[in-house]
Design a protein around this motif. Structure first.
Motif, PDB file in Angstrom:
ATOM      1  N   CYS A   1       7.355  -0.608 -11.582  1.00 58.20           N
ATOM      2  CA  CYS A   1       5.942  -0.876 -11.304  1.00 58.20           C
ATOM      3  C   CYS A   1       5.194  -1.104 -12.617  1.00 58.20           C
ATOM      4  O   CYS A   1       5.297  -0.306 -13.544  1.00 58.20           O
TER       5      CYS A   1
ATOM      6  N   CYS B   1       2.184   1.972 -12.536  1.00 57.50           N
ATOM      7  CA  CYS B   1       2.503   3.406 -12.704  1.00 57.50           C
ATOM      8  C   CYS B   1       3.865   3.634 -13.362  1.00 57.50           C
ATOM      9  O   CYS B   1       4.235   4.766 -13.645  1.00 57.50           O
TER      10      CYS B   1
ATOM     11  N   CYS C   1       4.110  -1.962  -5.345  1.00 60.04           N
ATOM     12  CA  CYS C   1       4.594  -0.575  -5.428  1.00 60.04           C
ATOM     13  C   CYS C   1       4.108   0.217  -4.212  1.00 60.04           C
ATOM     14  O   CYS C   1       2.922   0.185  -3.882  1.00 60.04           O
TER      15      CYS C   1
ATOM     16  N   CYS D   1       1.455   3.030  -5.699  1.00 60.74           N
ATOM     17  CA  CYS D   1       0.126   2.760  -6.266  1.00 60.74           C
ATOM     18  C   CYS D   1      -0.376   1.352  -5.976  1.00 60.74           C
ATOM     19  O   CYS D   1      -1.497   1.004  -6.353  1.00 60.74           O
TER      20      CYS D   1
END
Ligand code: BJW
Ligand code: ZN
Length: 251
Positions: A136, A139, A156, A159
């Motif tokens: 990701c 994050c 993701c 997030c």
């Protein structure tokens, strides 16, 4: 078929077998050529194009920034192709080699195809990452996802950030821990097999030269001569799927 059936080839093959049998802590470095007989296209052979695009122009952070959906389309295509590929006798022979020398054995691969893992190798350093892993961009979460993504670029679960393939593109740094472990293995091994790599991509190509400089015996196995040929101890020209199992026979 081993393309060179001369007495010279037989002598070099015998010497290579003796070097492997006498090794204490060997390292193997593999490239795309070891997976060619599994149906995975190499980079600098005929497989250098996808649609009209040069793969080297897609495997870059600049291409991903410019057009992430296009780059993901390319990776989806590779995922679909790779899902049908199976490890071959060369991958399996390296499992046998690991079992013979373990724990003093390191497999360094430039390949992102995961076929060494599929074969059963355990101590693997995937220095260019893995095609089945995603990372990701927001994050940093790493995940392993098989199959193709229906919606691209994928997001993701955690997030909502954009995912990217967890591979190393041109101009990107290799994971320092993984590269550090590969360098340490190359510096301290007493034998290195270099299988199916054109030896043009750095820093991977330098690992064989490093091993040689530190006193290891270095054996190259490739369909054709490379930049390494002549700088190492032995070059065996032929298919990895035939030569590597032959080298491990009787180990
Ligand atoms: C058979 C066979 C059969 C067929 N049996 N054999 C120093 C000098 C000049 C440039 C550089 C330098 N240092 C770094 C660079 C830049 C660059 C580089 O090396 N460029 C050169 C091409 C000029 N390197 C990088 O950018 C690297 N990053 C870096 O150094 O970062 C520094 C940095 C530090 C700090 C901050 C920031 C940066 C990253 C390199 C990443 C490479 N990525 C790719 C794509 C991976 C993702 C993906 O797949 O999508 O990795 S490119 C591609 O090439 C892939 C491969 O792993 C890699 C090597 O290719 P490989 O495996 O050798 O395949 P082929 O196709 O080339 O060869 C196949 C061989 O098999 C052939 O020889 C055949 O004959 C043989 N073969 N069938 C046996 N059956
Ligand atoms: Zn995330």
């Amino acid at each position: 078929m081993i393309d060179d059936n001369s007495e010279l080839f037989k002598e070099k093959f015998r010497q290579a077998k003796d070097m492997i049998a006498a090794a204490g802590h060997p390292v193997v470095l593999t490239g795309a050529g070891i997976s060619a007989e599994s149906g995975v296209p190499t980079f600098r052979g005929e497989g250098g194009l996808w649609k009209q695009y040069n793969v080297f122009e897609l495997a870059t952070p600049e291409a991903f920034t410019r057009d992430p959906a296009l780059v993901w389309e390319f990776y989806n295509w590779r995922r679909e192709l790779l899902a049908k590929c199976r490890c071959n006798p060369a991958h399996l022979a390296l499992v046998k080699m690991e079992q013979r020398f373990s724990p003093a054995f390191t497999l360094i691969t430039q390949n992102v195809d995961g076929l060494h893992t599929q074969a059963g190798s355990r101590n693997i350093l995937e220095i260019h990452g893995n095609l089945w892993q995603v990372r990701c961009l927001r994050c940093g979460r790493l995940d392993t996802v098989y199959g193709v993504f229906e919606s691209i670029p994928p997001k993701c679960d955690q997030c909502g950030g954009m995912l990217r393939p967890n591979v190393v593109w041109f101009g990107e740094a290799l994971d320092p821990q993984v590269l550090g472990a590969a360098t340490a293995a190359a510096e301290s091994c007493d034998l290195m097999l270099v299988i199916g790599t054109s030896a043009v991509v750095q820093p991977a190509a330098s690992l064989a030269i490093l091993a040689k400089k530190r006193g290891a015996g270095v054996i190259e196995i490739n369909l054709e001569e490379t930049d390494h040929t002549g700088r190492l101890d032995i070059t065996l020209l032929g298919k990895a799927g035939e030569i590597v199992p032959g080298l491990m026979d009787g180990l």
